[in-house]
Design an enzyme around this catalytic site. Structure first.
Site, PDB file in Angstrom:
ATOM      1  N   LEU A 514      43.340 -45.887  26.870  1.00 18.78           N
ATOM      2  CA  LEU A 514      44.445 -44.950  27.096  1.00 18.78           C
ATOM      3  C   LEU A 514      43.967 -43.613  27.640  1.00 18.78           C
ATOM      4  CD1 LEU A 514      46.592 -45.568  23.880  1.00 18.78           C
ATOM      5  CD2 LEU A 514      46.986 -46.472  26.172  1.00 18.78           C
ATOM      6  N   GLY A 515      42.751 -43.215  27.277  1.00 18.11           N
ATOM      7  CA  GLY A 515      42.240 -41.935  27.764  1.00 18.11           C
ATOM      8  C   GLY A 515      40.926 -41.577  27.094  1.00 18.11           C
ATOM      9  N   GLY A 517      38.504 -38.061  25.854  1.00 14.17           N
ATOM     10  CA  GLY A 517      38.514 -36.635  25.573  1.00 14.17           C
ATOM     11  C   GLY A 517      37.168 -36.193  25.044  1.00 14.17           C
ATOM     12  N   PHE A 519      36.307 -35.610  22.105  1.00 12.67           N
ATOM     13  CA  PHE A 519      35.931 -36.176  20.812  1.00 12.67           C
ATOM     14  C   PHE A 519      35.762 -37.690  20.864  1.00 12.67           C
ATOM     15  CE2 PHE A 519      38.444 -32.332  19.755  1.00 12.67           C
ATOM     16  CZ  PHE A 519      37.411 -31.592  19.198  1.00 12.67           C
ATOM     17  N   SER A 521      36.995 -41.739  22.917  1.00 13.98           N
ATOM     18  CA  SER A 521      37.915 -42.519  23.746  1.00 13.98           C
ATOM     19  C   SER A 521      39.033 -43.093  22.884  1.00 13.98           C
ATOM     20  CB  SER A 521      37.160 -43.657  24.446  1.00 13.98           C
ATOM     21  OG  SER A 521      36.123 -43.137  25.250  1.00 13.98           O
ATOM     22  N   VAL A 522      40.210 -43.287  23.503  1.00 10.74           N
ATOM     23  CA  VAL A 522      41.384 -43.782  22.795  1.00 10.74           C
ATOM     24  C   VAL A 522      41.811 -45.106  23.419  1.00 10.74           C
ATOM     25  CG1 VAL A 522      43.731 -43.271  22.022  1.00 10.74           C
ATOM     26  CG2 VAL A 522      42.095 -41.409  22.341  1.00 10.74           C
ATOM     27  N   LYS A 536      41.267 -44.174  18.113  1.00  7.20           N
ATOM     28  CA  LYS A 536      40.306 -43.251  18.696  1.00  7.20           C
ATOM     29  C   LYS A 536      38.913 -43.549  18.156  1.00  7.20           C
ATOM     30  CE  LYS A 536      41.310 -38.812  19.136  1.00  7.20           C
ATOM     31  NZ  LYS A 536      41.053 -38.410  20.540  1.00  7.20           N
ATOM     32  N   ASP A 631      42.121 -26.671  20.265  1.00  4.74           N
ATOM     33  CA  ASP A 631      42.140 -27.321  21.588  1.00  4.74           C
ATOM     34  C   ASP A 631      43.573 -27.610  22.035  1.00  4.74           C
ATOM     35  OD1 ASP A 631      41.125 -28.324  23.922  1.00  4.74           O
ATOM     36  OD2 ASP A 631      40.508 -30.242  23.085  1.00  4.74           O
TER      37      ASP A 631
END
Length: 810
Positions: A514-515, A517, A519, A521-522, A536, A631
């Protein structure tokens, strides 16, 4: 009276200035000047550039306007409302590239004409019954532009009301002239930015009494009001529900038309044939300063004929409504972004039988058929004799022009060419629900392969399972109970502890990303109860399992309507994962900055801002242990199915590293949202989140990244937060700051609050910033800022070091 007299004197002086000097004062160069010359155009006094005329009672204004497509048009709009609402366009089929040297004027034969900068004729009133070349064009308080011999003359030589565009207003006769046989027809815009004639028209039916019909492409009727029964239209009873206006149908010896009388003449009412094909009734609300939709026909958008174009399918439960059939893509993606789906869809891959003479296509595999269940079948089908479904399929296969077929109850239907007016239905819906077999190139089979075989296999497996359930129901229930309890262990409250193998199963071995970041990956996943989740995989953690569990337990207790819910976690060996509710609309940035996504309206944006502020206020002020997000950015504001905001990644800073040193490292990629104290090394407090929220507020207003330059000036003139601060500080027009895609359609009070709050939030000195609780009250309208926010020093530096062009590029 004194104020009115001064205004009239000022207006007269301004007119004399223009006549004597032949130039426009600087304040007339704006798109909507506050000073006007008159309500008319006479011979030798053309209209050009930013000049306008205003009706005598200041209800309507006429001049050049641009709807955002870089072209210019002559139009009429409401004068005294903040949202420019155009009711009539002259040159909708012949746009101008510039308004500066174009002229709307009276010709020597008495007609009103529009000429471009090259002095070529672009549009004309084309009145053929003029007997005098001495005429005057007057804009009336009804919104009607008329040609007369003089101000006092009663006879109309020509009027815009006889040539409507997409809008009807009270006093306008939309019907038919029985003497000339000329109909007054409403024609939709092509899309929200293009006044060119669209596909939809609304007119009086040729036969009957008072039945108004809607047509697609001038030929297919898809909606009608029904006959006038003396009190209302048969299928439009809504017109009788409001006491402020009364509709009637009038028939005289010369005309048949719809009429409306207003009990309060100050009430604004308009009927618009929208570019989506719906006829919509609007009334203006003075309190909220916006248009309110009071009814629409058809009530369901998908009832508009071919709203999604060729090979498009409409689903009333989906957002957006239209999507392309399997194997197809939008033909004009730009139009889809504006809500104009009429261009339809085109094939991704050519059919094998499209060109039998080609040596290339002859080597392709035969075309296949994709099954599309539960649809309202397209129109214009052909009926064939077929003994069964297989024979129907063969008949379509052997005809290269056949695009699709359907077989049901011994009836074989086929469609050649384009498929129009497809609608997705539920299996239990009223009306004809069918299954369509769509012809596709074999190359598309990779994505949708073996559909029929899969169905047969699914039926076989289902039958086996049912048989097994009948024979072993007691045993199976016991096994299912043990398996359910084994899929995760409830450790506290509703928080579930998963083992790593379970999360592999839930996410199909982490196959759908999904994305990513700072912190981790999701990945998308599905729980055994079919609930979608986002998993996550955390990276770079320094904590041991015991400390990680303790922090997660704390986060599990943090619950708010505008926070993404933490459902569970995994702490197995060195693996650390978190399981959250899945948000189907994705993150805010994908809606604000993605040109392909539908534009969020102002109401949605404001609710996103308010919900996000409430979430941060909860984290800062209402949690047992204060949480600083660290954030805040559009990527961490997710939207649920109803576009309600949910803040994600809260508590991650504390979870990853207690000393926050890692947080600064992970956020270098989003420097545009960092408060100055991150850079200077000062202690981080909740006011850092306030600063970041202010930057997000600016982006909600503008619809663009703050880091994107605007205008043609230097840094000072190009940085949007600075432009907003200057506009607010100078008491300017906040609508100039609004995302141009919204066309000024925003609540001005809410927009002012948002801009004011954002300017206070980004103050360099954190002690000058409000708390998030105060921000919530500002956005709710409960708390009013006592004074204008000063321009932050960091932004002021841009002004002082700029190139001096700021005032010209605001």
């Amino acid at each position: 009276m004194a104020v009115v007299l001064l205004q009239r004197v000022a207006g007269t002086a301004l007119s004399l200035l223009v006549l004597l000097l032949g130039v426009n004062p600087p304040f007339l160069t704006r798109a909507h000047p506050s000073h006007v010359i008159s309500d008319s155009i006479s011979l030798g006094r053309p209209l050009s550039g930013n000049q306008t005329i205003v009706s005598r009672g200041s209800r309507f204004e006429l001049g050049f306007f641009t709807p955002g497509n870089s072209h210019y048009y002559i139009g009429i709009w409401y004068k005294n409302i903040p949202v420019q609402t155009v009711i009539w366009v002259a040159n909708r089929e012949a746009p101008l590239s510039s308004a500066e040297s174009s002229e709307l004027k009276l010709s020597h034969d008495g007609n009103l004409i529009l000429v471009n900068p090259s002095k070529n004729l672009v549009w004309s009133s084309n009145a053929t019954s003029l007997k005098s070349n001495s005429t005057i064009a007057i804009l009336l308080d009804t919104g009607n532009l008329v040609l007369k011999k003089s101000h006092v003359s009663q006879a109309l030589l020509w009027q815009s009301f006889d040539h409507p565009t997409d809008t009807w207003v009270p006093g306008q006769r939309v019907g038919v002239n029985k003497i000339t046989g000329e109909y007054q027809v409403l024609t939709s815009w092509k899309n929200s930015r293009d006044p060119a004639p669209g596909l939809f028209t609304r007119r009086l039916a040729p036969r009957g009494s008072g039945n108004y019909i809607s047509l697609w492409n001038g030929s297919v009727e898809y909606d009608h009001t029904g006959e006038w029964n003396g009190h209302s239209f048969e299928f439009l009873p809504q017109t009788t529900l409001n006491q402020n206006f009364k509709f009637s149908f009038v028939e005289t010896r010369e005309r048949k038309y719809i009429n409306c009388t207003m009990s309060n003449t100050s009430t604004l009412l308009r009927l618009v044939l929208d570019f989506t094909g719906q006829l919509k009734g609007f009334t203006w609300l003075n309190d909220s300063q916006k248009w309110m939709l009071i009814w629409s026909r058809p009530a369901a958008q998908c009832d508009v004929y071919s709203i999604c174009g060729a090979f498009g399918v409409c689903d009333q439960k989906s957002v957006p409504l239209c999507s392309c059939l399997r194997g197809f893509d939008p033909e004009f993606s730009g139009g889809w972004g504006l809500g104009d789906w009429s261009g339809g869809c085109v094939r991704r891959s050519a059919l094998q039988c499209a060109d039998n003479s080609s040596s290339v296509t002859s080597r392709q595999a035969p075309d296949v058929f994709s099954v599309i269940p539960d649809v309202k079948l397209p129109t214009d089908s052909q009926s064939l004799l077929a003994a069964g479904a297989e024979e129907c399929k063969l008949a379509c296969s052997h005809d290269c022009g056949c695009s699709a077929y359907s077989y049901h109850g011994s009836t074989c239907l086929t469609w050649n060419g384009q498929l129009l007016n497809l609608r997705q239905l539920s299996s239990g819906a009223d009306g004809p629900v069918g299954t369509l077999h769509l012809r596709l190139a074999a190359s598309e089979q990779q994505e949708y392969s073996h559909t029929d075989k899969s169905k047969i296999l699914s039926l076989a497996i289902t039958g086996s399972i049912l048989g097994f359930l009948i024979l072993s129901s007691i045993t199976l229930l016991a096994i299912k109970s043990r398996c359910s309890s084994a899929m995760g262990e409830t450790v506290e409250g509703s928080l579930t502890l998963f083992n790593y193998s379970e999360l592999q199963q839930i996410t199909n071995k982490f196959s759908t990303l999904l994305g990513r970041g700072g912190f981790g990956s999701v990945f998308a996943g599905m729980l055994p109860d079919s609930a979608p989740v986002a998993v996550k995989k955390l990276q770079g953690l320094r904590q041991g399992e015991k400390q990680f569990r303790a922090e997660v337990m704390t986060l599990g207790k943090v619950q708010h309507a505008n926070l993404v819910r933490l459902r569970g976690f995994c702490a197995e060996g060195d693996k650390r994962l978190l399981v959250y509710d899945y948000m189907p609309r994705g993150s805010l940035d994908s809606h604000l900055f993605n040109g392909e996504a539908p534009c969020l309206d102002w109401r949605t944006r404001y609710e996103v801002a308010l919900g996000t502020a409430r979430a941060l206020a909860y984290l800062h002020e209402q949690c047992r242990e204060r949480i600083i997000h660290c954030d805040i950015k559009p990527e961490n504001i997710l939207l649920d199915d109803s576009y309600h905001p949910k803040v994600a990644d809260f508590g991650m800073a504390k979870l990853v590293a207690r000393d926050l040193s890692r947080v600064l490292t992970t956020m270098r990629g989003t420097i545009g949202y960092l408060a100055p104290e991150w850079i200077t090394g000062l202690p981080i407090t909740p006011k850092a989140d306030v600063y970041s929220f202010g930057m997000v507020l600016f982006e909600l207003v503008s619809g663009r990244r703050n880091t994107m330059m605007v205008g043609d000036g230097g840094a000072a003139a190009s940085y949007f937060p600075l432009l907003a601060a200057l506009e607010i500080n100078g008491g300017g027009d906040v609508l100039r700051l609004l995302d141009h895609r919204l066309w000024g359609d925003a609540d001005v009070k809410e927009l002012t609050r948002a801009c004011m709050a954002a300017c206070w939030c980004v103050q360099e000195d954190e002690s000058c910033r409000p708390t998030m609780g105060e921000v919530v009250r500002i956005l709710e309208g409960v708390l009013v800022a006592g004074r204008l926010p000063p321009i932050p020093r960091s932004l002021q530096y841009l002004v002082e070091s700029g190139d001096g062009s700021l005032s010209e590029n605001r």
